[in-house]
Design a protein around this motif. Structure first.
Motif, PDB file in Angstrom:
ATOM      1  N   HIS A   1       0.849  -1.186   0.000  1.00 38.17           N
ATOM      2  CA  HIS A   1       0.000   0.000   0.000  1.00 38.17           C
ATOM      3  C   HIS A   1       0.889   1.242   0.000  1.00 38.17           C
ATOM      4  CE1 HIS A   1      -3.650   2.233   1.936  1.00 38.17           C
ATOM      5  NE2 HIS A   1      -3.367   2.658   0.729  1.00 38.17           N
ATOM      6  N   VAL A   2       0.743   2.059  -1.033  1.00 39.44           N
ATOM      7  CA  VAL A   2       1.456   3.331  -1.123  1.00 39.44           C
ATOM      8  C   VAL A   2       0.467   4.436  -0.801  1.00 39.44           C
ATOM      9  CG1 VAL A   2       2.656   4.930  -2.652  1.00 39.44           C
ATOM     10  CG2 VAL A   2       3.054   2.475  -2.873  1.00 39.44           C
ATOM     11  N   VAL A   3       0.835   5.313   0.132  1.00 40.34           N
ATOM     12  CA  VAL A   3      -0.008   6.446   0.511  1.00 40.34           C
ATOM     13  C   VAL A   3       0.726   7.715   0.119  1.00 40.34           C
ATOM     14  CG1 VAL A   3      -1.127   7.670   2.401  1.00 40.34           C
ATOM     15  CG2 VAL A   3      -1.022   5.167   2.428  1.00 40.34           C
ATOM     16  N   ILE A   4       0.080   8.512  -0.709  1.00 38.00           N
ATOM     17  CA  ILE A   4       0.663   9.774  -1.178  1.00 38.00           C
ATOM     18  C   ILE A   4      -0.124  10.904  -0.538  1.00 38.00           C
ATOM     19  CG2 ILE A   4       1.132  11.206  -3.190  1.00 38.00           C
ATOM     20  CD1 ILE A   4       1.177   8.435  -4.731  1.00 38.00           C
ATOM     21  N   ILE A   5       0.590  11.827   0.069  1.00 38.39           N
ATOM     22  CA  ILE A   5      -0.049  12.917   0.798  1.00 38.39           C
ATOM     23  C   ILE A   5       0.056  14.192  -0.015  1.00 38.39           C
ATOM     24  CG2 ILE A   5       0.010  14.251   2.929  1.00 38.39           C
ATOM     25  CD1 ILE A   5       1.296  11.691   4.186  1.00 38.39           C
ATOM     26  N   GLY A   6      -1.088  14.729  -0.394  1.00 44.93           N
ATOM     27  CA  GLY A   6      -1.140  15.983  -1.142  1.00 44.93           C
ATOM     28  C   GLY A   6      -1.673  15.785  -2.545  1.00 44.93           C
ATOM     29  N   GLY A   7      -2.615  16.625  -2.926  1.00 45.57           N
ATOM     30  CA  GLY A   7      -3.254  16.519  -4.229  1.00 45.57           C
ATOM     31  C   GLY A   7      -2.868  17.614  -5.192  1.00 45.57           C
ATOM     32  N   GLY A   8      -1.667  18.180  -5.013  1.00 51.28           N
ATOM     33  CA  GLY A   8      -1.154  19.151  -5.971  1.00 51.28           C
ATOM     34  C   GLY A   8      -0.444  18.419  -7.100  1.00 51.28           C
ATOM     35  N   PHE A   9       0.337  19.162  -7.866  1.00 46.77           N
ATOM     36  CA  PHE A   9       1.041  18.547  -8.996  1.00 46.77           C
ATOM     37  C   PHE A   9       1.961  17.416  -8.543  1.00 46.77           C
ATOM     38  CE2 PHE A   9      -0.172  22.377 -11.333  1.00 46.77           C
ATOM     39  CZ  PHE A   9      -0.581  21.798 -12.519  1.00 46.77           C
ATOM     40  N   ALA A  10       2.717  17.638  -7.475  1.00 50.96           N
ATOM     41  CA  ALA A  10       3.662  16.610  -7.016  1.00 50.96           C
ATOM     42  C   ALA A  10       2.935  15.344  -6.584  1.00 50.96           C
ATOM     43  CB  ALA A  10       4.525  17.151  -5.884  1.00 50.96           C
ATOM     44  N   GLY A  11       1.857  15.494  -5.830  1.00 51.46           N
ATOM     45  CA  GLY A  11       1.114  14.329  -5.364  1.00 51.46           C
ATOM     46  C   GLY A  11       0.449  13.567  -6.494  1.00 51.46           C
ATOM     47  N   VAL A  12      -0.195  14.292  -7.402  1.00 57.92           N
ATOM     48  CA  VAL A  12      -0.888  13.645  -8.520  1.00 57.92           C
ATOM     49  C   VAL A  12       0.103  12.942  -9.438  1.00 57.92           C
ATOM     50  CG1 VAL A  12      -2.301  14.067 -10.572  1.00 57.92           C
ATOM     51  CG2 VAL A  12      -2.900  15.140  -8.407  1.00 57.92           C
ATOM     52  N   TRP A  13       1.232  13.584  -9.724  1.00 58.43           N
ATOM     53  CA  TRP A  13       2.224  12.945 -10.591  1.00 58.43           C
ATOM     54  C   TRP A  13       2.896  11.778  -9.894  1.00 58.43           C
ATOM     55  CZ3 TRP A  13       2.182  12.982 -15.533  1.00 58.43           C
ATOM     56  CH2 TRP A  13       1.640  14.063 -16.216  1.00 58.43           C
ATOM     57  N   SER A  14       3.047  11.848  -8.581  1.00 56.76           N
ATOM     58  CA  SER A  14       3.588  10.711  -7.834  1.00 56.76           C
ATOM     59  C   SER A  14       2.634   9.527  -7.904  1.00 56.76           C
ATOM     60  CB  SER A  14       3.824  11.094  -6.373  1.00 56.76           C
ATOM     61  OG  SER A  14       4.826  12.075  -6.276  1.00 56.76           O
TER      62      SER A  14
ATOM     63  N   ILE B   1      -4.084  11.160  -0.529  1.00 56.61           N
ATOM     64  CA  ILE B   1      -4.829  11.885   0.498  1.00 56.61           C
ATOM     65  C   ILE B   1      -4.753  13.370   0.192  1.00 56.61           C
ATOM     66  CG2 ILE B   1      -5.017  12.425   2.952  1.00 56.61           C
ATOM     67  CD1 ILE B   1      -3.657   9.767   3.546  1.00 56.61           C
ATOM     68  N   ALA B   2      -5.908  13.984   0.009  1.00 54.98           N
ATOM     69  CA  ALA B   2      -5.977  15.421  -0.263  1.00 54.98           C
ATOM     70  C   ALA B   2      -7.314  15.947   0.243  1.00 54.98           C
ATOM     71  CB  ALA B   2      -5.833  15.693  -1.755  1.00 54.98           C
ATOM     72  N   PRO B   3      -7.343  17.163   0.764  1.00 53.56           N
ATOM     73  CA  PRO B   3      -8.584  17.695   1.318  1.00 53.56           C
ATOM     74  C   PRO B   3      -9.596  18.153   0.269  1.00 53.56           C
ATOM     75  CG  PRO B   3      -6.841  19.312   1.511  1.00 53.56           C
ATOM     76  CD  PRO B   3      -6.213  18.056   0.978  1.00 53.56           C
ATOM     77  N   ASN B   4      -9.141  18.366  -0.955  1.00 49.84           N
ATOM     78  CA  ASN B   4     -10.028  18.882  -1.994  1.00 49.84           C
ATOM     79  C   ASN B   4     -10.290  17.836  -3.066  1.00 49.84           C
ATOM     80  OD1 ASN B   4     -10.017  21.524  -0.812  1.00 49.84           O
ATOM     81  ND2 ASN B   4      -7.972  21.782  -1.649  1.00 49.84           N
ATOM     82  N   GLU B   5     -11.277  18.085  -3.878  1.00 47.41           N
ATOM     83  CA  GLU B   5     -11.619  17.153  -4.953  1.00 47.41           C
ATOM     84  C   GLU B   5     -11.080  17.600  -6.304  1.00 47.41           C
ATOM     85  OE1 GLU B   5     -15.734  16.128  -5.054  1.00 47.41           O
ATOM     86  OE2 GLU B   5     -15.786  15.701  -2.917  1.00 47.41           O
TER      87      GLU B   5
ATOM     88  N   ALA C   1       1.712   5.494   6.585  1.00 48.78           N
ATOM     89  CA  ALA C   1       1.633   6.943   6.371  1.00 48.78           C
ATOM     90  C   ALA C   1       3.004   7.590   6.520  1.00 48.78           C
ATOM     91  CB  ALA C   1       0.627   7.568   7.322  1.00 48.78           C
ATOM     92  N   VAL C   2       3.956   7.106   5.775  1.00 41.75           N
ATOM     93  CA  VAL C   2       5.294   7.680   5.799  1.00 41.75           C
ATOM     94  C   VAL C   2       5.568   8.303   4.443  1.00 41.75           C
ATOM     95  CG1 VAL C   2       7.755   7.212   6.066  1.00 41.75           C
ATOM     96  CG2 VAL C   2       6.085   5.984   7.460  1.00 41.75           C
TER      97      VAL C   2
END
Length: 101
Positions: free
Chosen positions: A3-16, A34-38, A96-97
């Motif tokens: 299970h990979v958990v990526i924190i943040g829904g900006g460009f870096a998170g989405v591309w990761s 994981i991101a607070p916005n849709e 969650a690391v």
């Protein structure tokens, strides 16, 4: 299953997330963003007219590549060396690391 958990829904998170999905191939690997916005905001210059038009729903990007989106804001953060440990009530600690860039 990993299970990979990526924190943040900006460009870096989405591309990761997209990169992890690409590398995953047919492997049994769960990927969660994981991101607070849709939405992914397409331009950082929010002072421009009609910035609401410069966004894309994360589901349009993540669902076709098999990445889950968990809408949540994170709380406590503890920095140790080159890692960030984040306390989440719904994930085991080791899940969650994130790398601290």
């Amino acid at each position: 299953m990993g299970h990979v958990v990526i924190i943040g829904g900006g460009f870096a998170g989405v591309w990761s997330a997209a990169g992890a999905a690409l590398v995953r191939g047919d492997a049994d690997l769960r990927i969660t963003l994981i991101a607070p916005n849709e939405h992914l905001v397409l331009r950082p210059r929010l002072y421009e007219p009609e910035p609401d038009l410069a966004q894309v729903e994360l589901s349009r990007i993540l669902e076709p590549i098999g990445v889950e989106h968990l809408r949540a804001a994170l709380g406590v953060e503890c920095r140790l060396a080159d890692r960030v440990y984040i306390e989440l009530p719904f994930f085991p600690r080791e899940a969650a690391v994130a790398s601290a860039a």
